[in-house]
Design a protein around this motif. Structure first.
Motif, PDB file in Angstrom:
ATOM      1  N   SER A   1       0.818  -1.215   0.000  1.00  0.00           N
ATOM      2  CA  SER A   1       0.000   0.000   0.000  1.00  0.00           C
ATOM      3  C   SER A   1       0.850   1.262   0.000  1.00  0.00           C
ATOM      4  N   TYR A   2       2.047   1.193   0.607  1.00  0.00           N
ATOM      5  CA  TYR A   2       2.841   2.405   0.811  1.00  0.00           C
ATOM      6  C   TYR A   2       4.286   2.227   0.333  1.00  0.00           C
ATOM      7  N   ASN A   3       4.447   1.478  -0.755  1.00  0.00           N
ATOM      8  CA  ASN A   3       5.726   1.348  -1.436  1.00  0.00           C
ATOM      9  C   ASN A   3       5.475   1.376  -2.935  1.00  0.00           C
ATOM     10  N   SER A   4       6.550   1.481  -3.708  1.00  0.00           N
ATOM     11  CA  SER A   4       6.441   1.344  -5.159  1.00  0.00           C
ATOM     12  C   SER A   4       7.133   0.053  -5.581  1.00  0.00           C
ATOM     13  N   PRO A   5       6.617  -0.641  -6.608  1.00  0.00           N
ATOM     14  CA  PRO A   5       7.187  -1.932  -6.988  1.00  0.00           C
ATOM     15  C   PRO A   5       8.671  -1.872  -7.340  1.00  0.00           C
ATOM     16  N   TYR A   6       9.091  -0.830  -8.051  1.00  0.00           N
ATOM     17  CA  TYR A   6      10.488  -0.801  -8.508  1.00  0.00           C
ATOM     18  C   TYR A   6      11.455  -0.760  -7.329  1.00  0.00           C
ATOM     19  N   ASN A   7      11.234   0.172  -6.415  1.00  0.00           N
ATOM     20  CA  ASN A   7      12.156   0.305  -5.292  1.00  0.00           C
ATOM     21  C   ASN A   7      12.161  -0.936  -4.409  1.00  0.00           C
ATOM     22  N   LEU A   8      10.970  -1.489  -4.145  1.00  0.00           N
ATOM     23  CA  LEU A   8      10.902  -2.637  -3.250  1.00  0.00           C
ATOM     24  C   LEU A   8      11.478  -3.891  -3.908  1.00  0.00           C
ATOM     25  N   ALA A   9      11.200  -4.087  -5.190  1.00  0.00           N
ATOM     26  CA  ALA A   9      11.786  -5.236  -5.893  1.00  0.00           C
ATOM     27  C   ALA A   9      13.308  -5.157  -5.872  1.00  0.00           C
ATOM     28  N   ARG A  10      13.836  -3.957  -6.051  1.00  0.00           N
ATOM     29  CA  ARG A  10      15.289  -3.791  -6.023  1.00  0.00           C
ATOM     30  C   ARG A  10      15.861  -4.119  -4.644  1.00  0.00           C
ATOM     31  N   LYS A  11      15.190  -3.666  -3.578  1.00  0.00           N
ATOM     32  CA  LYS A  11      15.690  -3.919  -2.222  1.00  0.00           C
ATOM     33  C   LYS A  11      15.702  -5.408  -1.900  1.00  0.00           C
ATOM     34  N   PHE A  12      14.623  -6.110  -2.255  1.00  0.00           N
ATOM     35  CA  PHE A  12      14.582  -7.539  -1.954  1.00  0.00           C
ATOM     36  C   PHE A  12      15.570  -8.323  -2.812  1.00  0.00           C
ATOM     37  N   ALA A  13      15.741  -7.937  -4.073  1.00  0.00           N
ATOM     38  CA  ALA A  13      16.743  -8.598  -4.907  1.00  0.00           C
ATOM     39  C   ALA A  13      18.134  -8.386  -4.322  1.00  0.00           C
ATOM     40  N   SER A  14      18.384  -7.188  -3.815  1.00  0.00           N
ATOM     41  CA  SER A  14      19.690  -6.903  -3.210  1.00  0.00           C
ATOM     42  C   SER A  14      19.923  -7.755  -1.969  1.00  0.00           C
ATOM     43  N   LEU A  15      18.894  -7.865  -1.095  1.00  0.00           N
ATOM     44  CA  LEU A  15      19.032  -8.703   0.096  1.00  0.00           C
ATOM     45  C   LEU A  15      19.256 -10.165  -0.301  1.00  0.00           C
ATOM     46  N   ASP A  16      18.568 -10.624  -1.334  1.00  0.00           N
ATOM     47  CA  ASP A  16      18.728 -12.012  -1.758  1.00  0.00           C
ATOM     48  C   ASP A  16      20.146 -12.266  -2.259  1.00  0.00           C
TER      49      ASP A  16
ATOM     50  N   SER B   1      18.360 -12.572  -8.947  1.00  0.00           N
ATOM     51  CA  SER B   1      18.998 -12.997  -7.700  1.00  0.00           C
ATOM     52  C   SER B   1      19.067 -14.518  -7.596  1.00  0.00           C
ATOM     53  N   PRO B   2      19.795 -15.039  -6.601  1.00  0.00           N
ATOM     54  CA  PRO B   2      19.989 -16.486  -6.500  1.00  0.00           C
ATOM     55  C   PRO B   2      18.693 -17.295  -6.495  1.00  0.00           C
ATOM     56  N   GLN B   3      17.631 -16.784  -5.831  1.00  0.00           N
ATOM     57  CA  GLN B   3      16.371 -17.522  -5.787  1.00  0.00           C
ATOM     58  C   GLN B   3      15.448 -17.221  -6.972  1.00  0.00           C
ATOM     59  N   GLY B   4      15.863 -16.327  -7.859  1.00  0.00           N
ATOM     60  CA  GLY B   4      14.946 -15.841  -8.887  1.00  0.00           C
ATOM     61  C   GLY B   4      14.144 -14.681  -8.344  1.00  0.00           C
ATOM     62  N   TYR B   5      13.445 -14.919  -7.287  1.00  0.00           N
ATOM     63  CA  TYR B   5      12.841 -13.859  -6.484  1.00  0.00           C
ATOM     64  C   TYR B   5      12.648 -14.385  -5.075  1.00  0.00           C
ATOM     65  N   PRO B   6      12.463 -13.506  -4.083  1.00  0.00           N
ATOM     66  CA  PRO B   6      12.418 -13.945  -2.692  1.00  0.00           C
ATOM     67  C   PRO B   6      11.227 -14.867  -2.422  1.00  0.00           C
TER      68      PRO B   6
END
Length: 450
Positions: free
Chosen positions: A98-113, A206-211
């Motif tokens: 609800s309070y994020n944008s897909p691009y920024n959040l997808a990038r953050k999770f890919a980075s953590l992965d 990322s290693p999992q493809g996605y989280p």
């Protein structure tokens, strides 16, 4: 001895899940901002061969700061630090659609992965409450159905972004001077109701493809969303019968979407209060209840039930004329669970606040290590759970007790691994899930012999 094994997730919350845990002599009231505290918890859960740990979050200050340690470190930042302090355990962060944008959040999770070697998970929430809405320029929270419609489009965009690089897009050919293959980059060019996202992600696949995709809503909208997207579901039930019904329903819904129901894992929450004897465990539970400040609990309960302040009386039962779930725009499933608990057990408001103080609607179980293990095994072997979201009432002692005394029993019964299967295993592999294929790559097929 069963070959099917439990999936355990450690739900870590400041000084523990009980709202009065911070008042105990052993507790550090500043633990919620202590990296050392969370490193200890993560390593303890890893010693217990848990599949994953989980951090809740929300884009607002939760309730009154008078009640318990308030505020929380941003979970993706904290989990990145924990990735360097652990080797095996999965790292699941809550983030709102609800309070994020897909691009920024997808990038953050890919980075953590990438940084964790394939151990990232996303607990997907739609975020109820006017407090959060007003932090983002809205006068009121979006309607329940609209939040889930936005979440569905958000996930569709995120999946396109995670697949915008093929796995072999990086060539790294020094001789020719070609670093990457532009034909293997696939910009989403998405233009929908809620989002317009043109370009490819600026992080490789990322290693999992996605989280690992986790979801926690149990409303009708939430279950439909989970059946379509989720790979693990955190849920709350008070009885094994309700848990069995939820489990069967969600597995059936998942199959109806064309997915393998074994690829969605159901993990109810349990708040274990452990003692060397049953009497000691019950005494530990009473000690926590004795430290509850009931005015805080009543205020919180009135907000959840959408009642005017001052409506509830401590030694009376809930009003008979509460609104139906259909009228609730916030946490629908939690509303229904709490009302049904109060009605079924004929609880006064005081008793209900005491029951909710430990797990906010999750099952609280006080007993010996053997009794806790028995309860877990019964739910696991009787079609109510694929594993559990372990929510210690007090931290770090509650997690230490669970790992030192309950985990050995589960291992002896063949329900839990004695050690991690192998190093560098991804979180998806721990949960028995396949790595998702990139939607832009056609699987290779062997030519038929003629």
């Amino acid at each position: 001895m069963t070959t099917r094994q439990l999936h355990l997730n450690a739900f870590l919350m400041t000084t523990g899940h009980h709202e009065a845990s911070w008042r105990l002599p052993e507790s550090d009231p500043y633990a919620h901002v202590s990296l050392a505290h969370y490193v200890h918890l993560a390593r303890t859960a890893e010693r217990g061969t848990f599949d994953s740990l989980f951090l809740a979050d929300g884009p607002q200050l939760w309730g009154s700061v008078a009640q318990r340690p308030a505020g929380a470190l941003e979970p993706l930042t904290l989990l990145t630090a924990l990735a360097t302090a652990t080797e095996h355990i999965g790292l699941i962060a809550t983030a709102s659609t609800s309070y994020n944008s897909p691009y920024n959040l997808a990038r953050k999770f890919a980075s953590l992965d990438i940084l964790s070697g394939g151990r990232a998970g996303w607990n997907i929430v739609t975020t109820a409450g006017e407090e959060a809405a007003r932090n983002f320029g809205l006068d009121a929270e979006p309607a329940h159905a609209e939040r889930y419609a936005r979440a569905s489009e958000f996930l569709d965009v995120a999946l396109k972004l995670w697949d915008s690089w093929e796995d072999d897009a990086i060539v790294a050919d020094k001789a020719t001077g070609v670093w990457g293959d532009d034909t293997k980059i696939h910009p989403p060019r998405h233009h929908g109701t809620y989002f317009s996202v043109e370009g490819a992600l600026n992080v490789p696949r990322s290693p999992q493809g996605y989280p690992l995709l986790v979801q926690a809503g149990s409303s009708e909208d939430g279950k439909a969303f989970a059946a379509r997207y989720a790979e693990a579901v955190f849920t709350a039930q008070q009885t094994i019968e309700d848990a069995q019904a939820f489990y069967a329903d969600l597995k059936a819904r998942t199959a109806q979407t064309g997915r393998d129901p074994e690829h969605i894992k159901v993990l109810p929450g349990i708040v274990p209060v452990i003692g060397s004897t049953e009497a000691e465990a019950l005494a530990n539970e009473r000690l926590l209840e004795d430290h509850i400040v009931y005015t805080h609990g009543v205020d919180r309960l009135e907000r959840l039930l959408q009642l005017e302040p001052g409506t509830l009386e401590l030694d009376a039962r809930l009003p008979a004329d509460l609104p139906p779930e259909s009228a609730i725009e916030g946490a629908k499933s939690r509303y229904t669970l709490i009302v049904e608990l109060a009605r079924r057990e004929r609880l006064t408001v005081r008793q209900l606040v005491g029951r909710l103080g430990g797990g906010r609607g999750h099952l609280t179980f006080a007993g010996t290590p053997e009794q806790v293990a028995d309860a877990i095994e019964t739910w696991f072997t009787h079609g109510a759970a694929d594993g559990f979201n372990i929510m210690p009432a007090v931290l770090p002692s509650g997690l230490d007790l669970f790992v030192d005394h309950v985990v050995p029993i589960l291992r002896a019964r063949g329900l839990l691994r004695a050690e991690y299967d192998r190093p560098h295993q991804t979180l998806r592999e721990r949960y028995g899930l396949p790595r998702p294929a990139n939607q832009h790559v056609t699987p290779r097929r062997e030519s038929a012999l003629v």
